[in-house]
Motif scaffolding. Structure first.
Motif, PDB file in Angstrom:
ATOM      1  N   THR A 237       0.832  -1.209   0.000  1.00  0.00           N
ATOM      2  CA  THR A 237       0.000   0.000   0.000  1.00  0.00           C
ATOM      3  C   THR A 237       0.864   1.255   0.000  1.00  0.00           C
ATOM      4  OG1 THR A 237      -1.773  -1.153   1.181  1.00  0.00           O
ATOM      5  CG2 THR A 237      -1.773   1.251   1.273  1.00  0.00           C
ATOM      6  N   LEU A 238       1.888   1.274   0.842  1.00  0.00           N
ATOM      7  CA  LEU A 238       2.779   2.439   0.882  1.00  0.00           C
ATOM      8  C   LEU A 238       3.510   2.618  -0.435  1.00  0.00           C
ATOM      9  CD1 LEU A 238       4.295   2.029   4.472  1.00  0.00           C
ATOM     10  CD2 LEU A 238       2.330   3.398   3.765  1.00  0.00           C
ATOM     11  N   GLU A 239       3.939   1.517  -1.044  1.00  0.00           N
ATOM     12  CA  GLU A 239       4.679   1.615  -2.311  1.00  0.00           C
ATOM     13  C   GLU A 239       3.781   2.095  -3.444  1.00  0.00           C
ATOM     14  OE1 GLU A 239       7.851  -2.031  -1.360  1.00  0.00           O
ATOM     15  OE2 GLU A 239       6.042  -2.394  -2.549  1.00  0.00           O
ATOM     16  N   VAL A 240       2.554   1.600  -3.511  1.00  0.00           N
ATOM     17  CA  VAL A 240       1.634   2.029  -4.564  1.00  0.00           C
ATOM     18  C   VAL A 240       1.239   3.485  -4.371  1.00  0.00           C
ATOM     19  CG1 VAL A 240      -0.690   1.686  -5.495  1.00  0.00           C
ATOM     20  CG2 VAL A 240       0.763  -0.287  -5.023  1.00  0.00           C
ATOM     21  N   ASP A 241       0.946   3.891  -3.137  1.00  0.00           N
ATOM     22  CA  ASP A 241       0.563   5.282  -2.883  1.00  0.00           C
ATOM     23  C   ASP A 241       1.702   6.239  -3.210  1.00  0.00           C
ATOM     24  OD1 ASP A 241      -1.837   4.273  -2.084  1.00  0.00           O
ATOM     25  OD2 ASP A 241      -1.533   4.607   0.060  1.00  0.00           O
ATOM     26  N   GLU A 242       2.937   5.832  -2.925  1.00  0.00           N
ATOM     27  CA  GLU A 242       4.070   6.687  -3.267  1.00  0.00           C
ATOM     28  C   GLU A 242       4.244   6.790  -4.780  1.00  0.00           C
ATOM     29  OE1 GLU A 242       7.389   5.041  -1.240  1.00  0.00           O
ATOM     30  OE2 GLU A 242       6.848   5.868   0.724  1.00  0.00           O
ATOM     31  N   ALA A 243       4.029   5.690  -5.489  1.00  0.00           N
ATOM     32  CA  ALA A 243       4.138   5.739  -6.948  1.00  0.00           C
ATOM     33  C   ALA A 243       3.050   6.625  -7.552  1.00  0.00           C
ATOM     34  CB  ALA A 243       4.066   4.325  -7.520  1.00  0.00           C
ATOM     35  N   LEU A 244       1.858   6.599  -6.950  1.00  0.00           N
ATOM     36  CA  LEU A 244       0.762   7.437  -7.436  1.00  0.00           C
ATOM     37  C   LEU A 244       0.821   8.850  -6.894  1.00  0.00           C
ATOM     38  CD1 LEU A 244      -2.194   4.897  -7.043  1.00  0.00           C
ATOM     39  CD2 LEU A 244      -0.952   5.457  -9.132  1.00  0.00           C
ATOM     40  N   GLN A 245       1.699   9.084  -5.915  1.00  0.00           N
ATOM     41  CA  GLN A 245       1.844  10.381  -5.255  1.00  0.00           C
ATOM     42  C   GLN A 245       0.515  10.826  -4.619  1.00  0.00           C
ATOM     43  OE1 GLN A 245       3.539  12.970  -8.287  1.00  0.00           O
ATOM     44  NE2 GLN A 245       5.614  12.364  -7.703  1.00  0.00           N
ATOM     45  N   VAL A 246      -0.070   9.895  -3.857  1.00  0.00           N
ATOM     46  CA  VAL A 246      -1.308  10.185  -3.147  1.00  0.00           C
ATOM     47  C   VAL A 246      -1.198   9.623  -1.737  1.00  0.00           C
ATOM     48  CG1 VAL A 246      -2.739  10.190  -5.224  1.00  0.00           C
ATOM     49  CG2 VAL A 246      -2.437   8.072  -3.925  1.00  0.00           C
ATOM     50  N   GLU A 247      -2.148  10.019  -0.916  1.00  0.00           N
ATOM     51  CA  GLU A 247      -2.255   9.505   0.443  1.00  0.00           C
ATOM     52  C   GLU A 247      -3.737   9.319   0.751  1.00  0.00           C
ATOM     53  OE1 GLU A 247      -1.754  12.013   4.120  1.00  0.00           O
ATOM     54  OE2 GLU A 247       0.071  10.810   4.287  1.00  0.00           O
ATOM     55  N   ILE A 248      -4.086   8.136   1.257  1.00  0.00           N
ATOM     56  CA  ILE A 248      -5.483   7.844   1.573  1.00  0.00           C
ATOM     57  C   ILE A 248      -5.707   8.194   3.040  1.00  0.00           C
ATOM     58  CG2 ILE A 248      -7.313   6.144   1.457  1.00  0.00           C
ATOM     59  CD1 ILE A 248      -5.894   6.751  -1.197  1.00  0.00           C
ATOM     60  N   ALA A 249      -6.511   9.224   3.288  1.00  0.00           N
ATOM     61  CA  ALA A 249      -6.793   9.675   4.647  1.00  0.00           C
ATOM     62  C   ALA A 249      -8.090   9.040   5.135  1.00  0.00           C
ATOM     63  CB  ALA A 249      -6.880  11.199   4.690  1.00  0.00           C
ATOM     64  N   PHE A 250      -8.478   9.422   6.343  1.00  0.00           N
ATOM     65  CA  PHE A 250      -9.720   8.913   6.909  1.00  0.00           C
ATOM     66  C   PHE A 250     -10.917   9.308   6.045  1.00  0.00           C
ATOM     67  CE2 PHE A 250      -7.576   8.576  11.179  1.00  0.00           C
ATOM     68  CZ  PHE A 250      -7.717   7.192  11.253  1.00  0.00           C
ATOM     69  N   PHE A 251     -11.974   8.520   6.143  1.00  0.00           N
ATOM     70  CA  PHE A 251     -13.219   8.742   5.413  1.00  0.00           C
ATOM     71  C   PHE A 251     -12.997   8.717   3.903  1.00  0.00           C
ATOM     72  CE2 PHE A 251     -13.459  11.220   9.422  1.00  0.00           C
ATOM     73  CZ  PHE A 251     -14.375  10.418  10.084  1.00  0.00           C
ATOM     74  N   ASN A 252     -12.030   7.898   3.464  1.00  0.00           N
ATOM     75  CA  ASN A 252     -11.772   7.656   2.036  1.00  0.00           C
ATOM     76  C   ASN A 252     -11.433   8.928   1.273  1.00  0.00           C
ATOM     77  OD1 ASN A 252     -12.394   4.986   2.601  1.00  0.00           O
ATOM     78  ND2 ASN A 252     -14.481   5.121   1.825  1.00  0.00           N
ATOM     79  N   GLN A 253     -10.665   9.787   1.890  1.00  0.00           N
ATOM     80  CA  GLN A 253     -10.239  11.018   1.233  1.00  0.00           C
ATOM     81  C   GLN A 253      -8.892  10.793   0.549  1.00  0.00           C
ATOM     82  OE1 GLN A 253     -10.246  14.314   3.924  1.00  0.00           O
ATOM     83  NE2 GLN A 253     -12.338  13.969   4.606  1.00  0.00           N
ATOM     84  N   VAL A 254      -8.828  11.125  -0.729  1.00  0.00           N
ATOM     85  CA  VAL A 254      -7.596  10.988  -1.502  1.00  0.00           C
ATOM     86  C   VAL A 254      -6.892  12.338  -1.530  1.00  0.00           C
ATOM     87  CG1 VAL A 254      -6.596  10.345  -3.721  1.00  0.00           C
ATOM     88  CG2 VAL A 254      -8.656   9.180  -2.885  1.00  0.00           C
ATOM     89  N   LYS A 255      -5.701  12.378  -0.947  1.00  0.00           N
ATOM     90  CA  LYS A 255      -4.928  13.616  -0.900  1.00  0.00           C
ATOM     91  C   LYS A 255      -3.663  13.449  -1.736  1.00  0.00           C
ATOM     92  CE  LYS A 255      -6.514  14.929   3.734  1.00  0.00           C
ATOM     93  NZ  LYS A 255      -6.089  15.312   5.108  1.00  0.00           N
ATOM     94  N   SER A 256      -3.374  14.470  -2.506  1.00  0.00           N
ATOM     95  CA  SER A 256      -2.190  14.421  -3.356  1.00  0.00           C
ATOM     96  C   SER A 256      -0.946  14.778  -2.547  1.00  0.00           C
ATOM     97  CB  SER A 256      -2.344  15.397  -4.526  1.00  0.00           C
ATOM     98  OG  SER A 256      -1.150  15.445  -5.290  1.00  0.00           O
ATOM     99  N   THR A 257       0.108  14.041  -2.779  1.00  0.00           N
ATOM    100  CA  THR A 257       1.414  14.337  -2.146  1.00  0.00           C
ATOM    101  C   THR A 257       2.415  14.860  -3.162  1.00  0.00           C
ATOM    102  OG1 THR A 257       2.129  12.032  -2.469  1.00  0.00           O
ATOM    103  CG2 THR A 257       1.046  12.579  -0.386  1.00  0.00           C
ATOM    104  N   TYR A 258       1.910  15.235  -4.342  1.00  0.00           N
ATOM    105  CA  TYR A 258       2.798  15.731  -5.391  1.00  0.00           C
ATOM    106  C   TYR A 258       3.376  17.085  -4.999  1.00  0.00           C
ATOM    107  CZ  TYR A 258       4.230  17.785  -9.837  1.00  0.00           C
ATOM    108  OH  TYR A 258       4.940  18.406 -10.833  1.00  0.00           O
ATOM    109  N   VAL A 259       4.684  17.226  -5.127  1.00  0.00           N
ATOM    110  CA  VAL A 259       5.391  18.482  -4.842  1.00  0.00           C
ATOM    111  C   VAL A 259       5.998  18.967  -6.143  1.00  0.00           C
ATOM    112  CG1 VAL A 259       7.220  19.595  -3.531  1.00  0.00           C
ATOM    113  CG2 VAL A 259       5.884  17.746  -2.494  1.00  0.00           C
ATOM    114  N   PRO A 260       5.501  20.085  -6.696  1.00  0.00           N
ATOM    115  CA  PRO A 260       6.048  20.565  -7.972  1.00  0.00           C
ATOM    116  C   PRO A 260       7.493  21.003  -7.798  1.00  0.00           C
ATOM    117  CG  PRO A 260       4.571  22.183  -7.008  1.00  0.00           C
ATOM    118  CD  PRO A 260       4.459  20.955  -6.160  1.00  0.00           C
ATOM    119  N   PRO A 261       8.303  20.853  -8.843  1.00  0.00           N
ATOM    120  CA  PRO A 261       9.703  21.284  -8.742  1.00  0.00           C
ATOM    121  C   PRO A 261       9.806  22.797  -8.682  1.00  0.00           C
ATOM    122  CG  PRO A 261       9.179  20.595 -10.982  1.00  0.00           C
ATOM    123  CD  PRO A 261       7.988  20.248 -10.142  1.00  0.00           C
TER     124      PRO A 261
END
Length: 286
Positions: A237-261
């Motif tokens: 799960t951690l590896e897939v979320d890092e590849a997708l640059q997302v984080e699954i928070a409580f209540f099924n919220q999808v948060k982006s972890t993308y950091v623009p250069p």
């Protein structure tokens, strides 16, 4: 009219004394049946072996030295007694076990519908590409237990909704669609089909690691699927979320972890013939 005279008290006393002196009925002694040598006690009769006790009467004629287990009369020992006890317990608790399994399965199914709509459908399926067998594999960066103490939310999802989360990983990793994976894992994890399901999960996990670019070992992956299922799913799960640059928070919220250069403009080069003087270093030159 003539009145009936009451029975004198002395007559009643005489009757009571006579009843007390009457002899009590003799108890009939039951004959003691000795068990013939070389025969087994079936509970009410004797036979040469326990298999012959029922005589087409089933469990009712299998007692004494014998135990009714799996539709047959068998010799009573520690193993058959334990099996018979388990069967009797399962009969008594079977209905409640079935009801609880149906209730928990219904809850899991409802959660899977919501998770599919709120999480899986929002993930970018084109981020993780399908790779061939000749890919350049790299060692995995995440440890087996990273999900336990470093990512509380992922740990809770993995603990209580493991088949759903694992199906999300395989769907996002271009291995298998969400619903087939979710149904197979849900049925297999909580049934006697667990070893077969662990083997299937091992094959899928190998394909997921291939698409993520990580090294894979079938024997080790099979061991992890059998004995460390939850920890391995948490790491995936951690590896897939890092590849997708997302984080699954409580209540099924999808948060982006993308950091623009950061757009850093190059420093303007100073001409070689420039001459800088003064406290403010004002430069002049060609």
């Amino acid at each position: 009219p003539r009145r009936l005279s009451a029975t004198p008290t002395s007559a009643l006393a005489a009757l009571a004394a006579a009843a007390a002196l009457a002899p009590a009925p003799l108890a009939v002694a039951q004959p003691v049946v000795q068990q013939p040598p070389g025969m087994v006690n079936c509970g009410g009769h004797f036979m040469n072996r326990c298999e012959d006790c029922p005589q087409d009467n089933g469990e009712l004629w299998c007692h004494g030295d014998c135990e009714w287990v799996l539709h047959a009369c068998r010799d009573k020992n520690l193993l058959t007694e334990a099996a018979a006890y388990g069967i009797r317990s399962s009969r008594e608790e079977g209905i409640w076990t079935g009801v609880s399994w149906m209730v928990s399965g219904s809850i899991m199914f409802c959660f899977a519908i919501a998770y599919k709509r709120q999480v899986v459908d929002k993930l970018d399926k084109d981020t993780i590409k399908v790779k061939g067998d000749d890919y350049n594999a790299s060692p995995r960066q995440r440890g087996l237990f990273d999900c336990l103490w470093a990512h509380t939310i992922a740990m809770l999802y993995n603990m209580f909704c493991n088949p759903v989360v694992a199906a999300k990983n395989f769907d996002a990793g271009q291995v298998i669609s969400f619903w087939p994976a979710c149904i197979i894992l849900c049925i297999g994890m909580y049934s006697p089909l667990y070893p077969c399901t662990a083997l299937i999960r091992t094959v899928w996990a190998g394909r997921l690691k291939r698409n993520l670019g990580y090294e894979s070992n079938f024997c080790w992956d099979c061991f992890l699927s059998l004995f460390c299922w939850h920890c391995e799913v948490g790491r995936e799960t951690l590896e897939v979320d890092e590849a997708l640059q997302v984080e699954i928070a409580f209540f099924n919220q999808v948060k982006s972890t993308y950091v623009p250069p950061l757009n850093v403009s190059p420093l303007a080069s100073t001409p070689e013939s420039a001459f800088c003087t003064g406290p403010r270093r004002s430069c002049t030159g060609n």
